[in-house]
Write an enzyme that holds these catalytic residues in place. Structure first.
Site, PDB file in Angstrom:
ATOM      1  CE1 TYR A  94      -4.071  -1.846   0.318  1.00 32.52           C
ATOM      2  CE2 TYR A  94      -3.058  -2.955   2.197  1.00 32.52           C
ATOM      3  CZ  TYR A  94      -4.068  -2.864   1.252  1.00 32.52           C
ATOM      4  OH  TYR A  94      -5.091  -3.789   1.248  1.00 32.52           O
ATOM      5  CD  GLU A 118      -2.627   2.584  -2.561  1.00 31.98           C
ATOM      6  OE1 GLU A 118      -1.957   3.634  -2.677  1.00 31.98           O
ATOM      7  OE2 GLU A 118      -2.160   1.509  -2.117  1.00 31.98           O
ATOM      8  CG  ASP A 270      -6.058   4.905   3.993  1.00 28.86           C
ATOM      9  OD1 ASP A 270      -6.973   5.588   3.490  1.00 28.86           O
ATOM     10  OD2 ASP A 270      -6.105   3.660   4.055  1.00 28.86           O
TER      11      ASP A 270
END
Length: 372
Positions: A94, A118, A270
């Site tokens: 990620y 992602e 995030d």
């Protein structure tokens, strides 16, 4: 290919990039796997499990970064890890680059091939490597929100499900995607009054069909959000724009209208968060208060349930890890447009358009970067 699995060093991050069964698959295909000692302990996996699967246990992250052709992680590399990346090395993890200019710059400077979980896509347009962590974060959100509502945690002192004769808490969920749907599932199960807001008519129809009268669905407008934020005991933000910074749907002014001791859980943190007053926190210090409202903005929420999260993540990443190892990154990316969509930075070029836009950088299509 030589594949390295360093121990995660982000605050209270207990997940690990590969589990022993994934290691065994890679070794079966002729690859060498180096695992840093203790890398899996947080997920209940010891060094002996990895040795039995065919891995070599390495003492230091320095040695792993120096010798591996591909680094498989969970969270984005921190500054000290980014210094260890080298030109031509594959980084598969990620990244969440849109809100993170320093990391973006360091990855560009490294010359590495940086593939983000992602932004890898599926034929149906979903994000298969993000989905399991979105499910986990969504299910955790009402749980941590309920805890934060307790008086001792700074909250209103409201029980999410109420009791006979006392109303349940009002839970407002922004976004009816994967995280939002799973958050609604848990919040309903805990007995809360749940409202889900989304701008997609199809998403609202799906939610209505799934939950029936257990939840309310509202089409997203600024006016609707203003009203619902004011009423909410617990506000859960799950809005996602793939690869891009999350839109700020809740303004500072809206936060000021919330009840004293209300709680915001910003699952979108995030990607920068969808609440204007949000900033990233850690499991060690998960909350802070703005205008009397408790904010929970932990950027690696699934790390709290590391074993569940690690196994869920490996079940979806392994086919792509194998493809990169078996074919090499250029061939693997050239043959699979969905894996290619995961390429964010390639040998000094930004190959994810939302990331380039977020930082005013030149965008180079992935096809161009890999010479297709």
């Amino acid at each position: 290919m030589r594949i390295g699995v360093p121990k995660e060093i982000k605050n209270h991050e207990y997940r690990v990039g590969l589990i022993p069964s994934s290691v065994q698959e890679l070794v079966h295909h002729g690859h060498e796997v180096l695992v840093q000692t203790g890398a899996g302990l947080g997920a209940g996996l010891n060094d002996a499990d990895y040795v039995a699967a065919g891995a070599k246990i390495i003492d230091s992250a320095d040695e792993i970064f120096a010798s591996a052709d591909m680094i498989v992680k969970v969270k984005e590399p921190l500054a000290e890890e980014r210094k260890k990346l080298r030109k031509g090395q594959i980084l598969f993890t990620y990244l969440h680059l849109a809100p993170d200019a320093p990391q973006t710059k360091d990855l560009i400077d490294s010359g590495a091939i940086c593939i983000a979980y992602e932004t890898v896509t599926a034929p149906n347009g979903s994000l298969p490597l993000l989905t399991p962590m979105s499910e986990v974060a969504g299910r955790l959100a009402p749980q941590v929100g309920a805890h934060s509502l307790e008086k001792a945690q700074g909250g209103r002192g409201v029980l999410l499900g109420g009791v006979p004769g006392v109303p349940a808490a009002e839970v407002v969920i922004l976004g009816g995607g994967v995280s939002g749907t799973h958050a609604a599932t848990i919040a309903v199960g805990m007995g809360a009054q749940v409202t889900v807001v989304d701008r997609s008519a199809d998403a609202l129809k799906r939610l209505a069909a799934q939950f029936g009268t257990s939840i309310s669905t509202v089409f997203s407008t600024r006016s609707a959000i203003e009203e619902l934020v004011r009423r909410a005991d617990l506000l859960i933000g799950t809005v996602l724009v793939p690869g891009a910074a999350a839109p700020k749907l809740v303004t500072k002014e809206m936060v000021k209208t919330m009840k004293p001791g209300a709680v915001i859980v910003d699952v979108a943190i995030d990607q920068g968060g969808c609440v204007e007053t949000s900033h990233a926190t850690t499991h060690a210090d998960p909350t802070y208060v703005v205008d009397g409202v408790v904010h929970y903005c932990v950027a690696n929420m699934p790390g709290a349930v590391a074993r569940t999260s690690t196994f869920a993540l490996n079940s979806v990443t392994l086919p792509f890890t194998l493809a990169l190892a078996n074919k090499g990154w250029k061939q693997a990316l050239a043959q699979d447009v969905h894996l290619r969509n995961g390429l964010n930075v390639c040998e000094g070029k930004v190959t994810c358009e939302p990331v380039a836009q977020a930082h005013n950088l030149a965008y180079v299509p992935a096809e161009t970067a890999i010479g297709m």
